[in-house]
Design an enzyme around this catalytic site. Sequence first.
Site, PDB file in Angstrom:
ATOM      1  N   SER A 127      -3.384  13.422   7.478  1.00 32.45           N
ATOM      2  CA  SER A 127      -4.298  12.996   6.419  1.00 32.45           C
ATOM      3  C   SER A 127      -5.742  12.942   6.906  1.00 32.45           C
ATOM      4  O   SER A 127      -6.009  12.654   8.078  1.00 32.45           O
ATOM      5  CB  SER A 127      -3.882  11.611   5.914  1.00 32.45           C
ATOM      6  OG  SER A 127      -4.857  11.056   5.052  1.00 32.45           O
TER       7      SER A 127
ATOM      8  N   ARG B 285      -4.700   0.532  -8.718  1.00 30.09           N
ATOM      9  CA  ARG B 285      -3.492   0.069  -8.026  1.00 30.09           C
ATOM     10  C   ARG B 285      -3.520  -1.452  -7.936  1.00 30.09           C
ATOM     11  O   ARG B 285      -4.136  -2.043  -7.047  1.00 30.09           O
ATOM     12  CB  ARG B 285      -3.412   0.724  -6.649  1.00 30.09           C
ATOM     13  CG  ARG B 285      -3.410   2.253  -6.734  1.00 30.09           C
ATOM     14  CD  ARG B 285      -3.511   2.937  -5.381  1.00 30.09           C
ATOM     15  NE  ARG B 285      -3.781   4.373  -5.544  1.00 30.09           N
ATOM     16  CZ  ARG B 285      -4.067   5.198  -4.551  1.00 30.09           C
ATOM     17  NH1 ARG B 285      -4.130   4.717  -3.304  1.00 30.09           N
ATOM     18  NH2 ARG B 285      -4.294   6.475  -4.781  1.00 30.09           N
TER      19      ARG B 285
ATOM     20  N   LYS C  91      -3.142  20.753  -3.469  1.00 31.38           N
ATOM     21  CA  LYS C  91      -2.214  19.648  -3.739  1.00 31.38           C
ATOM     22  C   LYS C  91      -2.725  18.783  -4.892  1.00 31.38           C
ATOM     23  O   LYS C  91      -3.885  18.362  -4.889  1.00 31.38           O
ATOM     24  CB  LYS C  91      -2.053  18.787  -2.481  1.00 31.38           C
ATOM     25  CG  LYS C  91      -1.092  17.619  -2.620  1.00 31.38           C
ATOM     26  CD  LYS C  91      -0.968  16.883  -1.294  1.00 31.38           C
ATOM     27  CE  LYS C  91       0.017  15.738  -1.358  1.00 31.38           C
ATOM     28  NZ  LYS C  91      -0.461  14.625  -2.206  1.00 31.38           N
TER      29      LYS C  91
ATOM     30  N   TYR D 257      -9.594  15.917   1.445  1.00 29.24           N
ATOM     31  CA  TYR D 257      -9.986  15.529   0.092  1.00 29.24           C
ATOM     32  C   TYR D 257     -11.261  16.268  -0.329  1.00 29.24           C
ATOM     33  O   TYR D 257     -12.024  16.745   0.514  1.00 29.24           O
ATOM     34  CB  TYR D 257     -10.264  14.024   0.016  1.00 29.24           C
ATOM     35  CG  TYR D 257      -9.040  13.150   0.099  1.00 29.24           C
ATOM     36  CD1 TYR D 257      -8.135  13.088  -0.954  1.00 29.24           C
ATOM     37  CD2 TYR D 257      -8.800  12.358   1.224  1.00 29.24           C
ATOM     38  CE1 TYR D 257      -7.014  12.270  -0.883  1.00 29.24           C
ATOM     39  CE2 TYR D 257      -7.685  11.537   1.301  1.00 29.24           C
ATOM     40  CZ  TYR D 257      -6.794  11.497   0.234  1.00 29.24           C
ATOM     41  OH  TYR D 257      -5.699  10.696   0.316  1.00 29.24           O
TER      42      TYR D 257
ATOM     43  N   ARG E  62       0.470   7.304  -7.895  1.00 27.79           N
ATOM     44  CA  ARG E  62      -0.572   6.396  -7.437  1.00 27.79           C
ATOM     45  C   ARG E  62      -1.932   6.658  -8.097  1.00 27.79           C
ATOM     46  O   ARG E  62      -2.897   5.977  -7.793  1.00 27.79           O
ATOM     47  CB  ARG E  62      -0.725   6.516  -5.910  1.00 27.79           C
ATOM     48  CG  ARG E  62       0.501   6.054  -5.161  1.00 27.79           C
ATOM     49  CD  ARG E  62       0.500   6.544  -3.715  1.00 27.79           C
ATOM     50  NE  ARG E  62      -0.576   5.985  -2.917  1.00 27.79           N
ATOM     51  CZ  ARG E  62      -0.553   4.779  -2.341  1.00 27.79           C
ATOM     52  NH1 ARG E  62       0.494   3.992  -2.518  1.00 27.79           N
ATOM     53  NH2 ARG E  62      -1.562   4.363  -1.606  1.00 27.79           N
TER      54      ARG E  62
ATOM     55  N   HIS F 265       0.613  12.467  -6.953  1.00 30.02           N
ATOM     56  CA  HIS F 265       0.167  11.541  -5.902  1.00 30.02           C
ATOM     57  C   HIS F 265       1.139  10.362  -5.763  1.00 30.02           C
ATOM     58  O   HIS F 265       0.744   9.229  -5.503  1.00 30.02           O
ATOM     59  CB  HIS F 265      -1.242  11.035  -6.213  1.00 30.02           C
ATOM     60  CG  HIS F 265      -2.120  10.902  -4.997  1.00 30.02           C
ATOM     61  ND1 HIS F 265      -3.035  11.852  -4.620  1.00 30.02           N
ATOM     62  CD2 HIS F 265      -2.224   9.919  -4.067  1.00 30.02           C
ATOM     63  CE1 HIS F 265      -3.672  11.461  -3.524  1.00 30.02           C
ATOM     64  NE2 HIS F 265      -3.184  10.288  -3.164  1.00 30.02           N
TER      65      HIS F 265
ATOM     66  N   TYR G 258       0.838  -1.208   0.000  1.00 30.96           N
ATOM     67  CA  TYR G 258       0.000   0.000   0.000  1.00 30.96           C
ATOM     68  C   TYR G 258       0.868   1.251   0.000  1.00 30.96           C
ATOM     69  O   TYR G 258       0.597   2.218  -0.724  1.00 30.96           O
ATOM     70  CB  TYR G 258      -0.924  -0.015   1.220  1.00 30.96           C
ATOM     71  CG  TYR G 258      -1.587   1.305   1.524  1.00 30.96           C
ATOM     72  CD1 TYR G 258      -2.596   1.802   0.700  1.00 30.96           C
ATOM     73  CD2 TYR G 258      -1.207   2.060   2.630  1.00 30.96           C
ATOM     74  CE1 TYR G 258      -3.202   3.026   0.982  1.00 30.96           C
ATOM     75  CE2 TYR G 258      -1.815   3.280   2.917  1.00 30.96           C
ATOM     76  CZ  TYR G 258      -2.809   3.760   2.089  1.00 30.96           C
ATOM     77  OH  TYR G 258      -3.398   4.962   2.364  1.00 30.96           O
TER      78      TYR G 258
ATOM     79  N   GLN H 101      -4.754  17.888   5.869  1.00 25.00           N
ATOM     80  CA  GLN H 101      -5.063  17.599   4.474  1.00 25.00           C
ATOM     81  C   GLN H 101      -6.504  17.128   4.351  1.00 25.00           C
ATOM     82  O   GLN H 101      -6.968  16.281   5.114  1.00 25.00           O
ATOM     83  CB  GLN H 101      -4.118  16.519   3.933  1.00 25.00           C
ATOM     84  CG  GLN H 101      -4.425  16.044   2.530  1.00 25.00           C
ATOM     85  CD  GLN H 101      -5.301  14.788   2.509  1.00 25.00           C
ATOM     86  OE1 GLN H 101      -5.329  14.027   3.466  1.00 25.00           O
ATOM     87  NE2 GLN H 101      -6.017  14.577   1.419  1.00 25.00           N
TER      88      GLN H 101
END
Length: 376
Positions: free
Chosen positions: A106, A164, A251, A129, A278, A275, A24, A127
């Site tokens: 995060s 991924r 970002k 999203y 990713r 990223h 991961y 951070q």
Amino acid sequence: MIVSSASDYREAARRKLPRFLFDYIDGGANAEQTLKANIADLIGVSLRQRVLKDVSDLSLGTEWFGQPSALPVILGPVGLSGMLARRGEVQAAKAAAKKDIPFVLSTVSVCSLEEVTSQCPRPIWFQLYVLKDRGFMRNVLERAQFAGVRNLVFTVDLPVHGSRYRDAHSGMSGPFAMQRRILQAMMKPAWAVDVGVMGRPHDLGNVSKYLGKATGLKDYIGWLGENIDPSIGWSDLEWIRDFWKGPMIIKGILDPEDARDAVRFGANGIVVSNHGGRQLDGVLSTAKALPTIADAVGDDLVVFVDSGIRSGLDVVRMLALGAKGVMLGRAPAFALAAGGQAGVENMLDIFANEMRVAMTLTGVASVSRIDRTILA
């Protein structure tokens, strides 16, 4: 094991972590070409070696948004860091505070905002999203401000989850994922005791605070997948710009026109980022994208960069290419997994020493003097 570089911490983390967690952190999207290019293109940046320049009074310190930092680096947001070491986000934040640099928490951390800020003596960054659940976004922003967070890092390059492949093969996702993770944990007894047992609760701390119920690792992929928002546009962020009282950093910028849009939006900073390779495989490495973006925005905002940085030498390279600061992701994540807070502190010491060597041999005595004139 002798640790002299970030790559040594990567190997130590590989030995310690269950495969699903190591992959991961270590993996990227699709064939991982962008992940590899991030590293290769940065290593390929050549510097000019200079001599007899008197750099005896060398300084690694810098400042962003009126806040000093002992190094031009930031511990960037890494989801699920609390699964890499016992209460991992707290340990990483303490390491950053000890070394007098910023730490970014995060959205999908194991430890909540409240847990981290209550134990960290230095104000952290947060951070967020772009999410469909605006109630969660407002709730977590209010909590962040109440907890003393000054700087908001808004991640915009996740309108859809990257492909991924490693996650499906490792047990992070895919069929019988939980059973595979349990089996892997049993094969790593040190991790199983330290994190698996002693590091509980294994929770998405910020999400659980909002929902009022536990949201563990099994909910991570599903919750994030259901809440990322592909419909978002710059106009949808206006309420956040109006609500947030401190600096706002966008970002996930990889194109000069998007960087100009960030200026028009009123952002205080951007992070040139893919990223970590990713998300969309095949895009430019950040080392290749950075100079054009830095030229496009000039001094209109602060340009940060991430992806591919594995040493203090890489930090100097990124500063020479146009960044004013560097966010670290994988390097401190591996150090955290291998050695907890002490591992992260040691990794930062290694980076600082590598920066001193690079600056001395390129003839620059301060971070502010690192620019393209030191490139070969």
